[in-house]
Design a protein around this motif. Structure first.
Motif, PDB file in Angstrom:
ATOM      1  N   TYR A 154     -28.407  89.645 -54.550  1.00 40.69           N
ATOM      2  CA  TYR A 154     -28.445  89.253 -53.141  1.00 40.69           C
ATOM      3  C   TYR A 154     -27.253  88.369 -52.778  1.00 40.69           C
ATOM      4  O   TYR A 154     -26.550  88.629 -51.799  1.00 40.69           O
ATOM      5  N   PHE A 155     -27.021  87.336 -53.574  1.00 41.57           N
ATOM      6  CA  PHE A 155     -25.917  86.425 -53.256  1.00 41.57           C
ATOM      7  C   PHE A 155     -24.562  87.086 -53.481  1.00 41.57           C
ATOM      8  O   PHE A 155     -23.588  86.750 -52.811  1.00 41.57           O
ATOM      9  N   GLU A 156     -24.502  88.033 -54.389  1.00 43.76           N
ATOM     10  CA  GLU A 156     -23.262  88.787 -54.580  1.00 43.76           C
ATOM     11  C   GLU A 156     -22.944  89.606 -53.332  1.00 43.76           C
ATOM     12  O   GLU A 156     -21.792  89.640 -52.880  1.00 43.76           O
ATOM     13  N   GLU A 157     -23.961  90.231 -52.743  1.00 46.35           N
ATOM     14  CA  GLU A 157     -23.748  90.998 -51.516  1.00 46.35           C
ATOM     15  C   GLU A 157     -23.367  90.090 -50.352  1.00 46.35           C
ATOM     16  O   GLU A 157     -22.522  90.447 -49.528  1.00 46.35           O
ATOM     17  N   ILE A 158     -23.972  88.918 -50.265  1.00 46.58           N
ATOM     18  CA  ILE A 158     -23.614  87.984 -49.195  1.00 46.58           C
ATOM     19  C   ILE A 158     -22.163  87.534 -49.355  1.00 46.58           C
ATOM     20  O   ILE A 158     -21.424  87.443 -48.366  1.00 46.58           O
ATOM     21  N   ASP A 159     -21.750  87.267 -50.591  1.00 43.20           N
ATOM     22  CA  ASP A 159     -20.361  86.869 -50.829  1.00 43.20           C
ATOM     23  C   ASP A 159     -19.399  87.993 -50.447  1.00 43.20           C
ATOM     24  O   ASP A 159     -18.333  87.729 -49.874  1.00 43.20           O
ATOM     25  N   LYS A 160     -19.736  89.235 -50.738  1.00 46.43           N
ATOM     26  CA  LYS A 160     -18.891  90.369 -50.336  1.00 46.43           C
ATOM     27  C   LYS A 160     -18.756  90.414 -48.823  1.00 46.43           C
ATOM     28  O   LYS A 160     -17.679  90.632 -48.285  1.00 46.43           O
ATOM     29  N   TRP A 161     -19.879  90.227 -48.131  1.00 45.04           N
ATOM     30  CA  TRP A 161     -19.869  90.276 -46.676  1.00 45.04           C
ATOM     31  C   TRP A 161     -19.001  89.158 -46.115  1.00 45.04           C
ATOM     32  O   TRP A 161     -18.218  89.361 -45.208  1.00 45.04           O
ATOM     33  N   LYS A 162     -19.132  87.953 -46.678  1.00 45.78           N
ATOM     34  CA  LYS A 162     -18.332  86.818 -46.205  1.00 45.78           C
ATOM     35  C   LYS A 162     -16.851  87.064 -46.439  1.00 45.78           C
ATOM     36  O   LYS A 162     -16.025  86.791 -45.559  1.00 45.78           O
ATOM     37  N   ARG A 163     -16.507  87.558 -47.629  1.00 47.61           N
ATOM     38  CA  ARG A 163     -15.086  87.818 -47.911  1.00 47.61           C
ATOM     39  C   ARG A 163     -14.533  88.886 -46.975  1.00 47.61           C
ATOM     40  O   ARG A 163     -13.408  88.782 -46.509  1.00 47.61           O
ATOM     41  N   LYS A 164     -15.321  89.884 -46.680  1.00 50.24           N
ATOM     42  CA  LYS A 164     -14.855  90.969 -45.813  1.00 50.24           C
ATOM     43  C   LYS A 164     -14.555  90.461 -44.413  1.00 50.24           C
ATOM     44  O   LYS A 164     -13.516  90.766 -43.841  1.00 50.24           O
ATOM     45  N   TYR A 165     -15.445  89.659 -43.850  1.00 49.22           N
ATOM     46  CA  TYR A 165     -15.267  89.229 -42.469  1.00 49.22           C
ATOM     47  C   TYR A 165     -14.450  87.955 -42.347  1.00 49.22           C
ATOM     48  O   TYR A 165     -13.910  87.674 -41.290  1.00 49.22           O
ATOM     49  N   ASP A 166     -14.336  87.183 -43.390  1.00 45.22           N
ATOM     50  CA  ASP A 166     -13.489  86.000 -43.324  1.00 45.22           C
ATOM     51  C   ASP A 166     -12.017  86.392 -43.289  1.00 45.22           C
ATOM     52  O   ASP A 166     -11.191  85.696 -42.700  1.00 45.22           O
ATOM     53  N   LYS A 167     -11.661  87.501 -43.893  1.00 40.63           N
ATOM     54  CA  LYS A 167     -10.272  87.955 -43.876  1.00 40.63           C
ATOM     55  C   LYS A 167      -9.842  88.337 -42.472  1.00 40.63           C
ATOM     56  O   LYS A 167      -8.684  88.185 -42.114  1.00 40.63           O
TER      57      LYS A 167
ATOM     58  N   GLU B  58     -36.420  89.107 -63.723  1.00 39.02           N
ATOM     59  CA  GLU B  58     -36.214  90.076 -62.640  1.00 39.02           C
ATOM     60  C   GLU B  58     -35.824  89.361 -61.348  1.00 39.02           C
ATOM     61  O   GLU B  58     -34.947  89.807 -60.619  1.00 39.02           O
ATOM     62  N   LEU B  59     -36.459  88.234 -61.068  1.00 39.85           N
ATOM     63  CA  LEU B  59     -36.134  87.469 -59.863  1.00 39.85           C
ATOM     64  C   LEU B  59     -34.712  86.940 -59.914  1.00 39.85           C
ATOM     65  O   LEU B  59     -33.989  86.979 -58.910  1.00 39.85           O
ATOM     66  N   ASP B  60     -34.276  86.465 -61.065  1.00 40.55           N
ATOM     67  CA  ASP B  60     -32.903  85.997 -61.214  1.00 40.55           C
ATOM     68  C   ASP B  60     -31.911  87.126 -60.980  1.00 40.55           C
ATOM     69  O   ASP B  60     -30.874  86.934 -60.340  1.00 40.55           O
TER      70      ASP B  60
END
Length: 68
Positions: free
Chosen positions: A49-62, A41-43
């Motif tokens: 969590y890291f998938e959402e952070i990556d989405k956020w980074k891709r959105k604002y890095d563009k 469950e933790l994995d």
């Protein structure tokens, strides 16, 4: 103490020891299963969590947005 009392007390003590050992083993098995389920469950939560952070980074890095 007669021979019958000694035999009865020996049987009671042996059954208590066997019960204690099987109870301990059962608790260890249940704990291992719970740990495995919690780790899984933790994995899953970490991946989300890291998938959402990556989405956020891709959105604002563009947009060349520098956050904080």
């Amino acid at each position: 103490m007669s021979d019958n009392e000694f035999v009865y007390l020996s049987m009671i003590s042996i059954s208590l020891i066997i019960g204690f050992i099987t109870g301990t083993v059962a608790c260890m098995i249940m704990t291992a299963k719970e740990n495995k389920a919690l780790k899984k469950e933790l994995d899953r939560v970490n991946d989300l969590y890291f998938e959402e952070i990556d989405k956020w980074k891709r959105k604002y890095d563009k947009e060349d947005y520098e956050a904080y």
